[in-house]
Design an enzyme around this catalytic site. Structure first.
Site, PDB file in Angstrom:
ATOM      1  N   ASP A 218       0.882  -1.159   0.000  1.00 53.88           N
ATOM      2  CA  ASP A 218       0.000   0.000   0.000  1.00 53.88           C
ATOM      3  C   ASP A 218       0.932   1.224   0.000  1.00 53.88           C
ATOM      4  OD1 ASP A 218      -2.297   1.677   0.480  1.00 53.88           O
ATOM      5  OD2 ASP A 218      -1.698   1.761   2.586  1.00 53.88           O
ATOM      6  N   LEU A 219       0.434   2.368  -0.435  1.00 58.08           N
ATOM      7  CA  LEU A 219       1.308   3.547  -0.523  1.00 58.08           C
ATOM      8  C   LEU A 219       1.202   4.437   0.724  1.00 58.08           C
ATOM      9  CD1 LEU A 219       3.216   5.348  -2.224  1.00 58.08           C
ATOM     10  CD2 LEU A 219       1.179   6.371  -3.246  1.00 58.08           C
ATOM     11  N   ASP A 220      -0.008   5.007   0.930  1.00 60.17           N
ATOM     12  CA  ASP A 220      -0.215   5.957   2.026  1.00 60.17           C
ATOM     13  C   ASP A 220      -0.129   5.251   3.369  1.00 60.17           C
ATOM     14  OD1 ASP A 220      -0.971   8.403   0.458  1.00 60.17           O
ATOM     15  OD2 ASP A 220      -2.580   7.110  -0.230  1.00 60.17           O
TER      16      ASP A 220
ATOM     17  N   THR B 235       1.290  10.313   3.716  1.00 61.76           N
ATOM     18  CA  THR B 235       0.514  11.385   3.091  1.00 61.76           C
ATOM     19  C   THR B 235      -0.752  11.694   3.882  1.00 61.76           C
ATOM     20  OG1 THR B 235      -0.301   9.641   1.695  1.00 61.76           O
ATOM     21  CG2 THR B 235       1.276  11.146   0.696  1.00 61.76           C
TER      22      THR B 235
ATOM     23  N   LYS C 143      -8.381   6.597   6.574  1.00 59.45           N
ATOM     24  CA  LYS C 143      -7.204   5.917   6.017  1.00 59.45           C
ATOM     25  C   LYS C 143      -7.636   4.732   5.157  1.00 59.45           C
ATOM     26  CE  LYS C 143      -3.663   7.387   9.211  1.00 59.45           C
ATOM     27  NZ  LYS C 143      -2.755   7.044  10.298  1.00 59.45           N
TER      28      LYS C 143
ATOM     29  N   LYS D 268     -11.156  -1.183  -1.089  1.00 62.90           N
ATOM     30  CA  LYS D 268     -10.802  -2.145  -0.043  1.00 62.90           C
ATOM     31  C   LYS D 268     -11.908  -2.076   1.004  1.00 62.90           C
ATOM     32  CE  LYS D 268      -5.964  -0.834  -0.820  1.00 62.90           C
ATOM     33  NZ  LYS D 268      -4.765  -0.144  -0.295  1.00 62.90           N
TER      34      LYS D 268
ATOM     35  N   SER E 269      -2.679   0.611  -4.331  1.00 64.00           N
ATOM     36  CA  SER E 269      -3.194   1.762  -3.582  1.00 64.00           C
ATOM     37  C   SER E 269      -4.523   2.248  -4.137  1.00 64.00           C
ATOM     38  CB  SER E 269      -2.172   2.907  -3.659  1.00 64.00           C
ATOM     39  OG  SER E 269      -2.745   4.116  -3.239  1.00 64.00           O
ATOM     40  N   ALA E 270      -5.360   2.783  -3.252  1.00 62.17           N
ATOM     41  CA  ALA E 270      -6.639   3.354  -3.679  1.00 62.17           C
ATOM     42  C   ALA E 270      -6.462   4.739  -4.296  1.00 62.17           C
ATOM     43  CB  ALA E 270      -7.578   3.464  -2.480  1.00 62.17           C
TER      44      ALA E 270
ATOM     45  N   GLU F 284       0.078  -3.367   4.652  1.00 60.93           N
ATOM     46  CA  GLU F 284      -1.055  -2.442   4.783  1.00 60.93           C
ATOM     47  C   GLU F 284      -1.139  -1.787   6.145  1.00 60.93           C
ATOM     48  OE1 GLU F 284      -3.676  -0.839   3.980  1.00 60.93           O
ATOM     49  OE2 GLU F 284      -3.959  -1.340   1.883  1.00 60.93           O
ATOM     50  N   ASP F 285      -1.508  -0.503   6.178  1.00 57.89           N
ATOM     51  CA  ASP F 285      -1.688   0.179   7.463  1.00 57.89           C
ATOM     52  C   ASP F 285      -3.163   0.342   7.824  1.00 57.89           C
ATOM     53  OD1 ASP F 285      -2.138   2.105   5.413  1.00 57.89           O
ATOM     54  OD2 ASP F 285      -1.943   3.695   6.902  1.00 57.89           O
TER      55      ASP F 285
HETATM   56  C1  G6P Z   1      -5.468   6.137   0.208  1.00 55.65           C
HETATM   57  C2  G6P Z   1      -5.549   7.015   1.462  1.00 55.65           C
HETATM   58  C3  G6P Z   1      -6.933   7.622   1.603  1.00 55.65           C
HETATM   59  C4  G6P Z   1      -7.325   8.336   0.322  1.00 55.65           C
HETATM   60  C5  G6P Z   1      -7.299   7.362  -0.856  1.00 55.65           C
HETATM   61  C6  G6P Z   1      -7.627   8.032  -2.180  1.00 55.65           C
HETATM   62  O1  G6P Z   1      -6.154   4.963   0.425  1.00 55.65           O
HETATM   63  O2  G6P Z   1      -5.234   6.267   2.610  1.00 55.65           O
HETATM   64  O3  G6P Z   1      -6.919   8.524   2.696  1.00 55.65           O
HETATM   65  O4  G6P Z   1      -8.617   8.914   0.432  1.00 55.65           O
HETATM   66  O5  G6P Z   1      -5.986   6.802  -0.948  1.00 55.65           O
HETATM   67  O6  G6P Z   1      -6.614   8.931  -2.505  1.00 55.65           O
HETATM   68  P1  G6P Z   1      -6.697  10.044  -3.628  1.00 55.65           P
HETATM   69  O7  G6P Z   1      -5.285  10.544  -3.743  1.00 55.65           O
HETATM   70  O8  G6P Z   1      -7.126   9.354  -4.904  1.00 55.65           O
HETATM   71  O9  G6P Z   1      -7.676  11.067  -3.202  1.00 55.65           O
HETATM   72 MG    MG Z   2      -2.705   3.136   3.648  1.00 58.92          MG
END
Ligand code: G6P
Ligand code: MG
Length: 216
Positions: free
Chosen positions: A10-12, A18, A46, A146, A115-116, A170-171
């Site tokens: 996962d990224l964030d 972020t 998150k 997710k 990542s989402a 994943e966090d």
């Molecule tokens: C991640 C973050 C979320 C965020 C989502 C969408 O999953 O943890 O907080 O809302 O990405 O990110 P975006 O950059 O597309 O708004």
């Molecule tokens: Mg995350």
């Protein structure tokens, strides 16, 4: 012989932090509408998609908006967010993250991002780690949030590795659930109290090692 052939990150909250930028942008939007957003509420966002995050925030503020108005609000928040992440630097990579991904690659494992976020391309470029992943699956490529496993299954498919041979880092609770729903191993990044469903929980990728990976 370990069954692990690929690591999906996962990224964030796993590679970069972020969440603080998401929080600032959502808080500014909430403030404009006349209410505040707490750190605790931000925790619940998150791993949650942009659209769903806005729905929750409006609900917390007791505000109703039409779908068209919601689109405008989400775009506004994203403009602020993109402005902030466009100033990110390699210093913002979380401790040990880059080193662990490189260690996986050196060990012959495939690596992917799952990542989402629809902004993952900008973030990877700004922190200078575009080339670290064999596949990048993000919110531009998948639509089911997710805990649906779509994002991780798409990453496994692009890597040509069976889900059972993948480990997800994943966090978010929903992210750990998504990994398990996809038949993958999950390493939680954070607290065992929150991420109890994971096969292993570490405080960060600086607390992860190939030895721990091969024991999964
Ligand atoms: C991640 C973050 C979320 C965020 C989502 C969408 O999953 O943890 O907080 O809302 O990405 O990110 P975006 O950059 O597309 O708004
Ligand atoms: Mg995350």
């Amino acid at each position: 012989m370990s069954i692990i052939k690929a690591c999906i990150f996962d990224l964030d909250g796993v590679i970069v932090d972020t969440a603080v930028y998401h929080y600032k942008a959502w808080k500014r939007l909430a403030n404009e509408m006349g209410f505040d957003l707490t750190v605790e509420q931000n925790e619940k966002l998150k791993g949650v998609s942009r659209t769903r995050s806005l729905e929750l925030i409006l609900q917390w503020g007791g505000i109703t908006k039409t779908p068209e108005e919601q689109e405008v609000l989400a775009a506004k928040k994203n403009d602020w967010y993109v402005d902030m992440i466009s100033h990110m630097t390699p210093d913002e990579i979380l401790p040990g993250a880059k080193e662990f991904v490189i260690a996986c690659r050196v060990a012959g494992l495939k690596t992917a991002l799952g990542s989402a976020s629809k902004n993952s391309g900008t973030i990877l470029e700004k922190v200078g780690i575009v080339g670290l992943f064999d596949a990048v699956i993000d919110g531009n490529k998948v639509s089911k949030p997710k805990p649906d496993p779509e994002v991780f299954l798409a990453a496994a498919a692009e890597l040509n590795i069976a889900p059972g041979n993948c480990v997800v880092f994943e966090d978010a609770i929903a992210g750990v659930e998504a990994a398990k729903n996809g038949g993958m191993k999950a390493v939680g990044i954070g607290s065992p109290d929150v991420l109890g469903e994971a096969d292993l929980v570490v405080s960060g990728l600086n607390d992860m090692s190939l030895a721990k990976l091969y024991m999964l």
